[in-house]
Design a protein around this motif. Structure first.
Motif, PDB file in Angstrom:
ATOM      1  N   ASP A 295       0.848  -1.014  -0.049  1.00 24.06           N
ATOM      2  CA  ASP A 295       0.177  -0.220   0.281  1.00 24.06           C
ATOM      3  C   ASP A 295       1.024   1.617   0.242  1.00 24.06           C
ATOM      4  O   ASP A 295       2.204   1.072   0.712  1.00 24.06           O
ATOM      5  N   LEU A 296       0.427   2.358  -0.242  1.00 20.81           N
ATOM      6  CA  LEU A 296       1.457   3.586  -0.709  1.00 20.81           C
ATOM      7  C   LEU A 296       0.354   4.739  -0.903  1.00 20.81           C
ATOM      8  O   LEU A 296      -0.652   4.496  -1.189  1.00 20.81           O
ATOM      9  N   PRO A 297       1.151   6.111  -0.141  1.00 20.64           N
ATOM     10  CA  PRO A 297       0.426   7.361  -0.764  1.00 20.64           C
ATOM     11  C   PRO A 297       0.162   7.378  -2.193  1.00 20.64           C
ATOM     12  O   PRO A 297       1.588   7.864  -2.397  1.00 20.64           O
ATOM     13  N   LEU A 298      -0.600   7.809  -2.116  1.00 19.77           N
ATOM     14  CA  LEU A 298      -0.635   7.786  -4.063  1.00 19.77           C
ATOM     15  C   LEU A 298      -0.672   9.927  -3.970  1.00 19.77           C
ATOM     16  O   LEU A 298      -1.463  10.127  -3.528  1.00 19.77           O
ATOM     17  N   ALA A 299       0.097  10.357  -4.668  1.00 15.35           N
ATOM     18  CA  ALA A 299       0.543  11.371  -4.883  1.00 15.35           C
ATOM     19  C   ALA A 299       0.400  11.744  -6.143  1.00 15.35           C
ATOM     20  O   ALA A 299       1.745  11.818  -6.873  1.00 15.35           O
ATOM     21  N   LEU A 300      -0.369  13.237  -6.607  1.00 13.54           N
ATOM     22  CA  LEU A 300      -0.873  12.646  -8.096  1.00 13.54           C
ATOM     23  C   LEU A 300      -0.730  14.593  -8.097  1.00 13.54           C
ATOM     24  O   LEU A 300      -0.368  15.136  -9.200  1.00 13.54           O
ATOM     25  N   THR A 301      -0.051  14.644  -6.921  1.00 12.71           N
ATOM     26  CA  THR A 301      -0.128  16.656  -7.700  1.00 12.71           C
ATOM     27  C   THR A 301       1.175  16.852  -7.055  1.00 12.71           C
ATOM     28  O   THR A 301       1.718  16.383  -5.851  1.00 12.71           O
ATOM     29  N   VAL A 302       1.660  18.258  -7.307  1.00 11.00           N
ATOM     30  CA  VAL A 302       3.035  18.873  -6.799  1.00 11.00           C
ATOM     31  C   VAL A 302       2.099  19.665  -4.600  1.00 11.00           C
ATOM     32  O   VAL A 302       3.336  20.201  -4.148  1.00 11.00           O
ATOM     33  N   ASP A 303       1.227  20.069  -5.126  1.00 10.75           N
ATOM     34  CA  ASP A 303       0.198  20.677  -3.992  1.00 10.75           C
ATOM     35  C   ASP A 303       0.214  20.282  -2.930  1.00 10.75           C
ATOM     36  O   ASP A 303      -0.261  19.207  -2.386  1.00 10.75           O
ATOM     37  N   PHE A 304       1.442  20.602  -1.657  1.00 10.57           N
ATOM     38  CA  PHE A 304       1.660  19.935  -0.738  1.00 10.57           C
ATOM     39  C   PHE A 304       0.528  19.859   0.326  1.00 10.57           C
ATOM     40  O   PHE A 304       0.278  18.826   0.808  1.00 10.57           O
ATOM     41  N   ASN A 305      -0.736  21.057   0.250  1.00  8.39           N
ATOM     42  CA  ASN A 305      -2.045  21.360   0.879  1.00  8.39           C
ATOM     43  C   ASN A 305      -2.880  19.384   0.624  1.00  8.39           C
ATOM     44  O   ASN A 305      -3.635  19.845   1.173  1.00  8.39           O
ATOM     45  N   GLN A 306      -2.999  19.620  -0.331  1.00 13.36           N
ATOM     46  CA  GLN A 306      -3.838  17.495  -0.897  1.00 13.36           C
ATOM     47  C   GLN A 306      -2.874  16.805  -0.698  1.00 13.36           C
ATOM     48  O   GLN A 306      -3.577  15.953  -0.279  1.00 13.36           O
ATOM     49  N   THR A 307      -1.439  17.371  -0.559  1.00 15.15           N
ATOM     50  CA  THR A 307      -1.212  15.558   0.150  1.00 15.15           C
ATOM     51  C   THR A 307       0.210  15.477   0.971  1.00 15.15           C
ATOM     52  O   THR A 307      -0.044  14.820   1.676  1.00 15.15           O
ATOM     53  N   VAL A 308       0.036  16.769   1.951  1.00 16.99           N
ATOM     54  CA  VAL A 308       0.172  16.652   3.121  1.00 16.99           C
ATOM     55  C   VAL A 308       0.150  15.328   4.356  1.00 16.99           C
ATOM     56  O   VAL A 308       1.132  15.296   5.410  1.00 16.99           O
ATOM     57  N   ARG A 309      -1.077  15.307   4.549  1.00 14.68           N
ATOM     58  CA  ARG A 309      -1.938  14.097   5.474  1.00 14.68           C
ATOM     59  C   ARG A 309      -2.614  12.964   4.694  1.00 14.68           C
ATOM     60  O   ARG A 309      -3.292  12.128   5.132  1.00 14.68           O
ATOM     61  N   VAL A 310      -1.643  12.906   3.200  1.00 10.05           N
ATOM     62  CA  VAL A 310      -2.382  11.435   2.237  1.00 10.05           C
ATOM     63  C   VAL A 310      -2.069  10.148   3.255  1.00 10.05           C
ATOM     64  O   VAL A 310      -1.069  10.062   3.895  1.00 10.05           O
ATOM     65  N   SER A 311      -2.501   9.218   3.490  1.00  5.07           N
ATOM     66  CA  SER A 311      -2.329   7.502   3.979  1.00  5.07           C
ATOM     67  C   SER A 311      -2.248   6.931   2.913  1.00  5.07           C
ATOM     68  O   SER A 311      -2.259   7.340   1.408  1.00  5.07           O
ATOM     69  N   ARG A 312      -2.209   5.241   3.054  1.00  2.00           N
ATOM     70  CA  ARG A 312      -1.520   5.031   2.027  1.00  2.00           C
ATOM     71  C   ARG A 312      -2.838   4.181   1.337  1.00  2.00           C
ATOM     72  O   ARG A 312      -4.122   3.971   2.140  1.00  2.00           O
ATOM     73  N   SER A 313      -2.678   4.270  -0.145  1.00  2.00           N
ATOM     74  CA  SER A 313      -4.055   3.636  -0.737  1.00  2.00           C
ATOM     75  C   SER A 313      -3.544   2.332  -0.613  1.00  2.00           C
ATOM     76  O   SER A 313      -2.355   1.948  -0.995  1.00  2.00           O
ATOM     77  N   PRO A 314      -4.629   1.214  -0.864  1.00  2.00           N
ATOM     78  CA  PRO A 314      -4.719   0.087  -1.188  1.00  2.00           C
ATOM     79  C   PRO A 314      -4.469  -0.253  -2.538  1.00  2.00           C
ATOM     80  O   PRO A 314      -3.810   0.822  -3.566  1.00  2.00           O
ATOM     81  N   VAL A 315      -2.847  -1.333  -2.263  1.00  2.00           N
ATOM     82  CA  VAL A 315      -2.366  -2.221  -3.557  1.00  2.00           C
ATOM     83  C   VAL A 315      -3.866  -1.923  -4.673  1.00  2.00           C
ATOM     84  O   VAL A 315      -2.612  -1.148  -6.194  1.00  2.00           O
ATOM     85  N   GLN A 316      -4.538  -2.518  -4.609  1.00  2.00           N
ATOM     86  CA  GLN A 316      -5.664  -2.144  -6.145  1.00  2.00           C
ATOM     87  C   GLN A 316      -5.858  -0.896  -6.830  1.00  2.00           C
ATOM     88  O   GLN A 316      -5.994  -0.782  -7.629  1.00  2.00           O
TER      89      GLN A 316
END
Length: 494
Positions: A174-195
């Motif tokens: 499982d991974l954090p999905l980072a699809l933007t350079v905007d850290f406000n959208q990714t600062v607290r991102v959790s891990r997404s399931p493998v699927q």
């Protein structure tokens, strides 16, 4: 058998016009660097956009600092091959490098996991880089770029993002999905399931397949820039890993049918820069004073004195025994050294798929070999496995695919009377031999087929077996310190 392993990275984007962005470092949080360049300036015209994209490729293979320190420092600069081979049953190393030895002996902890941390950091570094290109092009409203160029460069960046996530998801789960350079959208991102990660990989690759050209013009007829064929090849691999055998076979078949572009090369020609077996290669710099014009694999694996000095890795007994007698791949792709400079005077074998190493490389000279990422033989193997698991053609056609690979090895054809189970075993065996010392394929194969625990836990070098939890690498602790929503992989918290 023969009896003889808080943060999305902020990185520089190198422009052909010598413009660069200097940056900071983490996976989900970073302040805007004070010397950043706006999209309107960075993507004002096509040469600047081309330079930004070239920077993504450069850092992917060479790292973002001194190239002399980059080999085995980035997941695409030899580290996936090195770490994956140690984690699997391919490579062994001495005890002087405790981080490598931990991988080889199944003794990985949070304090000796620098190599897996480098895989994580370098892959997310490229993901951020790719996101910057995607968003930079989208935000450059008044640029002089043609729409066709915007579409192509965006598609290339999506391919590279998918490429990174493929290696991350197979290394860490499982991974954090980072699809933007905007850290406000990714600062607290959790891990997404493998699927979910795989679904994003598929989305990016389908966009890339649709929007990229079929030709190799972007790489000046070298196969070092992603095109439609590279997207198809990675799609074939992803579908195989996901168990979508009809789609895996279909995509592999498209490449196999493109005989005007691809062919199976003789064993000695496969890894050359101009190989027609290559679908996608990465072109390393030839300017580093240490590595010079070698690939990272050639530089690190081949001793300075090929027959006396210490090898970077040596093949395990399990790997040596996997080669059939008479297999020319053993003769062409391995060599030995007595390692007399260690005082042990023990003969060991090491991989030589790449022939240019520290003993014969030259600074500034053209590189005779590029790092092979995907090649036609793997497409035959993907289709064979898919067919053995029910894809169109069935297991008898799978045998034909395997025999196409074996034709250049000096081995006899497999019998067309093999049953399904025997064909599946033959596929696994051919993958082990054909793809050894390439991008951790063996490591990933053992895990995705459910064989890793039984095979690896029986190896003497990995005793006592610390647990199946090491089939995933640990998340770098700094990531968890900086974002409590990222949970460590099971087994690494004691």
């Amino acid at each position: 058998m023969r009896n003889t392993s808080k943060y999305i990275l902020r990185f520089p984007i190198y422009l052909l016009l010598a413009v660069s962005v200097i940056s900071c470092n983490k996976l989900v949080e970073v302040d805007e660097p004070i010397d950043s360049i706006t999209a309107e300036k960075m993507y004002k015209n096509e040469p600047q956009a081309e330079g930004a994209l070239a920077g993504v490729y450069y850092e992917l293979i060479n790292g973002n600092a001194n190239p002399n320190n980059a080999f085995l420092g980035t997941f695409a600069g030899g580290l996936s091959t090195y770490a994956g081979g140690l984690s699997a049953d391919e490579f062994m190393v001495g005890t002087s490098d405790q981080n490598a030895y931990a991988l080889a002996t199944n003794k990985l902890t949070l304090t000796n996991s620098s190599y897996s941390a480098s895989i994580w950091n370098s892959a997310y570094h490229t993901i951020y880089n790719a996101n910057s290109v995607i968003e930079g092009i989208a935000g450059a409203k008044n640029s002089a770029m043609r729409d066709s160029v915007k579409i192509q460069y965006t598609a290339e960046a999506k391919f590279l993002r998918a490429f990174c996530y493929f290696y991350l998801v197979n290394s860490f789960g499982d991974l954090p999905l980072a699809l933007t350079v905007d850290f406000n959208q990714t600062v607290r991102v959790s891990r997404s399931p493998v699927q979910v990660v795989y679904e994003q990989i598929l989305k990016d690759l389908r966009d890339a397949e649709r929007d990229l050209p079929e030709n190799f013009d972007a790489g000046k007829n070298e196969r070092v820039r992603a095109n439609k064929w590279a997207a198809k090849a990675l799609l074939a691999k992803v579908h195989l890993y996901m168990g979508d055998y009809p789609q895996a076979a279909a995509k592999a078949s498209e490449l196999i049918a493109a005989t005007h572009l691809f062919k199976l090369e003789p064993l000695g020609s496969i890894f050359l820069a101009q190989s027609k077996e290559a679908i996608f290669q990465l072109k390393q710099t030839n300017r580093a004073s240490l590595v010079r014009n070698a690939t990272a694999q050639g530089y690190y694996f081949i001793p300075t004195d090929r027959y006396k000095d210490l090898a970077g890795v040596w093949l395990t007994t399990q790997m040596i025994d996997a080669f059939d007698e008479g297999d020319l791949r053993w003769d062409m792709w391995t060599d030995s050294t007595m390692q007399s400079n260690t005082g042990l005077n023990v003969k060991v074998w090491y991989p030589v798929k790449y022939k240019t190493g520290r003993y014969n490389s030259v600074t500034g000279a053209p590189s005779p070999e590029y790092s092979m990422v995907m090649r036609l033989a793997e497409m035959y193997l993907i289709r064979a496995e898919a067919r053995a698991n029910g894809a169109d053609g069935g297991h008898t056609k799978a045998i034909e695919d395997l025999n196409a690979i074996r034709l250049r090895t000096g081995l006899p054809n497999l019998s067309m009377s093999l049953d399904v189970d025997a064909v599946k075993e033959a596929v696994a065996h051919e993958r082990q031999i054909e793809l050894f010392a390439e991008w951790g394929n063996r490591w990933f194969d053992l895990k995705r087929t459910g064989k890793a625990s039984n095979i690896l836990s029986a190896m003497p070098a990995k005793q006592p077996w610390e647990g199946d939890y090491q089939l995933l690498y640990p998340i770098p602790p700094v990531e968890i310190q900086n974002n409590s929503n990222i949970i460590q992989n099971t087994g690494y918290i004691r």
